[in-house]
Write a protein that holds these residues in place. Sequence first.
Motif, PDB file in Angstrom:
ATOM      1  N   VAL A  35     -58.809 -96.267   3.202  1.00  0.00           N
ATOM      2  CA  VAL A  35     -57.688 -97.196   3.015  1.00  0.00           C
ATOM      3  C   VAL A  35     -56.670 -97.082   4.151  1.00  0.00           C
ATOM      4  CG1 VAL A  35     -55.780 -97.844   1.499  1.00  0.00           C
ATOM      5  CG2 VAL A  35     -58.024 -97.309   0.524  1.00  0.00           C
ATOM      6  N   PRO A  36     -56.175 -95.878   4.532  1.00  0.00           N
ATOM      7  CA  PRO A  36     -55.212 -95.815   5.634  1.00  0.00           C
ATOM      8  C   PRO A  36     -55.747 -96.374   6.963  1.00  0.00           C
ATOM      9  CG  PRO A  36     -55.118 -93.804   4.355  1.00  0.00           C
ATOM     10  CD  PRO A  36     -56.315 -94.557   3.872  1.00  0.00           C
ATOM     11  N   PRO A  37     -56.980 -96.040   7.391  1.00  0.00           N
ATOM     12  CA  PRO A  37     -57.437 -96.642   8.659  1.00  0.00           C
ATOM     13  C   PRO A  37     -57.575 -98.162   8.578  1.00  0.00           C
ATOM     14  CG  PRO A  37     -59.186 -95.332   7.646  1.00  0.00           C
ATOM     15  CD  PRO A  37     -57.924 -95.010   6.930  1.00  0.00           C
ATOM     16  N   LEU A  38     -57.969 -98.686   7.429  1.00  0.00           N
ATOM     17  CA  LEU A  38     -58.040-100.144   7.282  1.00  0.00           C
ATOM     18  C   LEU A  38     -56.638-100.749   7.300  1.00  0.00           C
ATOM     19  CD1 LEU A  38     -60.872-100.492   4.610  1.00  0.00           C
ATOM     20  CD2 LEU A  38     -61.001-100.995   7.063  1.00  0.00           C
ATOM     21  N   PHE A  39     -55.668-100.030   6.731  1.00  0.00           N
ATOM     22  CA  PHE A  39     -54.277-100.475   6.769  1.00  0.00           C
ATOM     23  C   PHE A  39     -53.779-100.528   8.218  1.00  0.00           C
ATOM     24  CE2 PHE A  39     -49.668 -99.324   6.464  1.00  0.00           C
ATOM     25  CZ  PHE A  39     -49.220-100.494   5.854  1.00  0.00           C
ATOM     26  N   VAL A  40     -54.109 -99.508   8.993  1.00  0.00           N
ATOM     27  CA  VAL A  40     -53.719 -99.497  10.405  1.00  0.00           C
ATOM     28  C   VAL A  40     -54.374-100.650  11.152  1.00  0.00           C
ATOM     29  CG1 VAL A  40     -53.985 -98.190  12.561  1.00  0.00           C
ATOM     30  CG2 VAL A  40     -53.196 -97.039  10.487  1.00  0.00           C
ATOM     31  N   LEU A  41     -55.644-100.893  10.872  1.00  0.00           N
ATOM     32  CA  LEU A  41     -56.340-102.016  11.499  1.00  0.00           C
ATOM     33  C   LEU A  41     -55.680-103.336  11.124  1.00  0.00           C
ATOM     34  CD1 LEU A  41     -58.765-102.985  13.180  1.00  0.00           C
ATOM     35  CD2 LEU A  41     -60.099-103.041  11.056  1.00  0.00           C
ATOM     36  N   TYR A  42     -55.328-103.487   9.854  1.00  0.00           N
ATOM     37  CA  TYR A  42     -54.645-104.695   9.373  1.00  0.00           C
ATOM     38  C   TYR A  42     -53.323-104.906  10.112  1.00  0.00           C
ATOM     39  CZ  TYR A  42     -51.550-107.251   6.143  1.00  0.00           C
ATOM     40  OH  TYR A  42     -50.638-108.104   5.596  1.00  0.00           O
ATOM     41  N   LEU A  43     -52.521-103.832  10.235  1.00  0.00           N
ATOM     42  CA  LEU A  43     -51.253-103.948  10.954  1.00  0.00           C
ATOM     43  C   LEU A  43     -51.479-104.323  12.417  1.00  0.00           C
ATOM     44  CD1 LEU A  43     -49.201-100.898   9.603  1.00  0.00           C
ATOM     45  CD2 LEU A  43     -48.986-103.299   8.946  1.00  0.00           C
ATOM     46  N   GLY A  44     -52.520-103.746  13.005  1.00  0.00           N
ATOM     47  CA  GLY A  44     -52.831-104.076  14.395  1.00  0.00           C
ATOM     48  C   GLY A  44     -53.186-105.545  14.574  1.00  0.00           C
ATOM     49  N   VAL A  45     -53.948-106.086  13.645  1.00  0.00           N
ATOM     50  CA  VAL A  45     -54.306-107.511  13.719  1.00  0.00           C
ATOM     51  C   VAL A  45     -53.070-108.383  13.545  1.00  0.00           C
ATOM     52  CG1 VAL A  45     -55.583-109.352  12.547  1.00  0.00           C
ATOM     53  CG2 VAL A  45     -56.673-107.145  12.970  1.00  0.00           C
ATOM     54  N   VAL A  62     -35.125 -89.359  -1.245  1.00  0.00           N
ATOM     55  CA  VAL A  62     -36.105 -90.378  -1.614  1.00  0.00           C
ATOM     56  C   VAL A  62     -36.296 -91.402  -0.503  1.00  0.00           C
ATOM     57  CG1 VAL A  62     -36.546 -92.319  -3.180  1.00  0.00           C
ATOM     58  CG2 VAL A  62     -35.816 -90.116  -4.103  1.00  0.00           C
ATOM     59  N   TRP A  63     -35.196 -91.913   0.057  1.00  0.00           N
ATOM     60  CA  TRP A  63     -35.392 -92.965   1.063  1.00  0.00           C
ATOM     61  C   TRP A  63     -36.033 -92.416   2.338  1.00  0.00           C
ATOM     62  CZ3 TRP A  63     -33.426 -92.896   5.922  1.00  0.00           C
ATOM     63  CH2 TRP A  63     -32.247 -92.187   6.183  1.00  0.00           C
ATOM     64  N   ARG A  64     -35.722 -91.175   2.657  1.00  0.00           N
ATOM     65  CA  ARG A  64     -36.387 -90.573   3.819  1.00  0.00           C
ATOM     66  C   ARG A  64     -37.871 -90.363   3.530  1.00  0.00           C
ATOM     67  NH1 ARG A  64     -33.017 -85.335   5.073  1.00  0.00           N
ATOM     68  NH2 ARG A  64     -34.442 -85.183   6.849  1.00  0.00           N
ATOM     69  N   ALA A  65     -38.191 -89.941   2.305  1.00  0.00           N
ATOM     70  CA  ALA A  65     -39.602 -89.767   1.933  1.00  0.00           C
ATOM     71  C   ALA A  65     -40.338 -91.095   1.945  1.00  0.00           C
ATOM     72  CB  ALA A  65     -39.692 -89.122   0.544  1.00  0.00           C
ATOM     73  N   ALA A  66     -39.671 -92.190   1.494  1.00  0.00           N
ATOM     74  CA  ALA A  66     -40.319 -93.497   1.477  1.00  0.00           C
ATOM     75  C   ALA A  66     -40.701 -93.936   2.895  1.00  0.00           C
ATOM     76  CB  ALA A  66     -39.390 -94.525   0.829  1.00  0.00           C
ATOM     77  N   LEU A  67     -39.806 -93.738   3.840  1.00  0.00           N
ATOM     78  CA  LEU A  67     -40.134 -94.067   5.233  1.00  0.00           C
ATOM     79  C   LEU A  67     -41.294 -93.220   5.749  1.00  0.00           C
ATOM     80  CD1 LEU A  67     -36.544 -94.422   6.768  1.00  0.00           C
ATOM     81  CD2 LEU A  67     -38.134 -96.259   6.155  1.00  0.00           C
ATOM     82  N   LEU A  68     -41.308 -91.952   5.359  1.00  0.00           N
ATOM     83  CA  LEU A  68     -42.369 -91.064   5.820  1.00  0.00           C
ATOM     84  C   LEU A  68     -43.711 -91.370   5.154  1.00  0.00           C
ATOM     85  CD1 LEU A  68     -40.599 -87.603   6.179  1.00  0.00           C
ATOM     86  CD2 LEU A  68     -41.628 -88.994   7.995  1.00  0.00           C
ATOM     87  N   ILE A  69     -43.683 -91.948   3.952  1.00  0.00           N
ATOM     88  CA  ILE A  69     -44.934 -92.353   3.316  1.00  0.00           C
ATOM     89  C   ILE A  69     -45.606 -93.440   4.154  1.00  0.00           C
ATOM     90  CG2 ILE A  69     -45.887 -93.605   1.331  1.00  0.00           C
ATOM     91  CD1 ILE A  69     -43.894 -92.004  -0.413  1.00  0.00           C
ATOM     92  N   VAL A  70     -44.816 -94.390   4.642  1.00  0.00           N
ATOM     93  CA  VAL A  70     -45.360 -95.426   5.535  1.00  0.00           C
ATOM     94  C   VAL A  70     -45.908 -94.770   6.804  1.00  0.00           C
ATOM     95  CG1 VAL A  70     -44.847 -97.522   6.840  1.00  0.00           C
ATOM     96  CG2 VAL A  70     -43.748 -97.122   4.619  1.00  0.00           C
ATOM     97  N   ALA A  71     -45.128 -93.855   7.369  1.00  0.00           N
ATOM     98  CA  ALA A  71     -45.581 -93.158   8.577  1.00  0.00           C
ATOM     99  C   ALA A  71     -46.848 -92.360   8.306  1.00  0.00           C
ATOM    100  CB  ALA A  71     -44.473 -92.238   9.091  1.00  0.00           C
ATOM    101  N   ALA A  72     -46.939 -91.750   7.104  1.00  0.00           N
ATOM    102  CA  ALA A  72     -48.124 -90.961   6.758  1.00  0.00           C
ATOM    103  C   ALA A  72     -49.375 -91.830   6.747  1.00  0.00           C
ATOM    104  CB  ALA A  72     -47.922 -90.298   5.398  1.00  0.00           C
ATOM    105  N   HIS A  73     -49.273 -93.017   6.151  1.00  0.00           N
ATOM    106  CA  HIS A  73     -50.425 -93.924   6.134  1.00  0.00           C
ATOM    107  C   HIS A  73     -50.851 -94.286   7.554  1.00  0.00           C
ATOM    108  CE1 HIS A  73     -49.194 -95.260   1.826  1.00  0.00           C
ATOM    109  NE2 HIS A  73     -50.057 -94.262   1.789  1.00  0.00           N
ATOM    110  N   CYS A  74     -49.875 -94.586   8.399  1.00  0.00           N
ATOM    111  CA  CYS A  74     -50.191 -94.994   9.772  1.00  0.00           C
ATOM    112  C   CYS A  74     -50.770 -93.840  10.587  1.00  0.00           C
ATOM    113  CB  CYS A  74     -48.941 -95.554  10.446  1.00  0.00           C
ATOM    114  SG  CYS A  74     -48.326 -97.081   9.711  1.00  0.00           S
TER     115      CYS A  74
END
Length: 336
Positions: free
Chosen positions: A229-239, A285-297
Amino acid sequence: MNTAWPSVSVIIAARPEQTEIRAVHAAQRLDYPRDRLEILVARGRQPSVQRNAALRVARGDLVYFLDDDSEPLPGNLQRAVTAFARDPQLQVIGGPNLCPEDAPEQEQVFAVVLSSWLAFGPSRARYAPVGPPRYTSEKTLILCNLVARRQTLLDLGGFDETLYPNEENALLDAIQRRGGRLWYDPDFLVYRRPRPDLRRFARMLLTYGRGRAEQFRRLPTAGSALNFVPPLFVLYLGVLLAGAPLGFWSAGGWGRWATGPLGLYAVLLLGHAIQLWRRHPWPRVWRAALLIVAAHCLYGAGFWRGCFTPLRPPGSKTTREVIVESVPLENAEVGA
């Protein structure tokens, strides 16, 4: 000698120059018969190689793997031995590693990310007590807090030295394919601090993604499907990013179709942040939320990298050189 207790070897991987090893002092405090316990420190520069070297010289019926900074609860070994005695098919027991309450705020934020279901799915059980004790898969176990039957590991050839990290995941998969059982106990705890700064935390996420891709190349399993899921998410963002300057997503239905998943992701993230707010202060919480996005990427980017890295055992003399030290059980200082 008390033969009612199985013998146990605690194996700790450490760097050659390391003088202060937290896990050694914690292992000396384990509540277990002294004549049935040994502590081995394997010094080197490749943990898979180090652990294999210690595994070959260990004398214990069971081996307890700790990272150099793991601090297990004193009763962990008694808890593990009880589980092994109850089920002869049980080969491995593990539990979570928790961030100490006195860790700095930045590390507490990292701990929230690691224990987040949105960030790590079922693997969050490695960083928080999740659910009841149960049979499990490699998804919920982690090598910094793991007890196994030594002979089982030797029969399987130990850890795959072409893999780091994820060497334990591949070995646990192999154990299950042979019919062995794995056990997750949420109360089988070690305390261990996350990475101390953002740079090292980001590098860890990249490494985790790379390791999972290398493991999948070496040993494809259905259990790794969620890790795509994370690599496909990165591919999606790239497209999306590549198509935006060309105006591909600005026309009517195409734009809504293309950005719809991103909107759903934002809703999930917001809902998860509100859920976290019930247990943590809002600044965390808000710092963790930003890092969750960064973690996926970062995990996704590391996964793509791992699809193309060479799979070969460490070849240099420096990487393969390991010194295994036996540490006294009482009042010991570990020197270089």
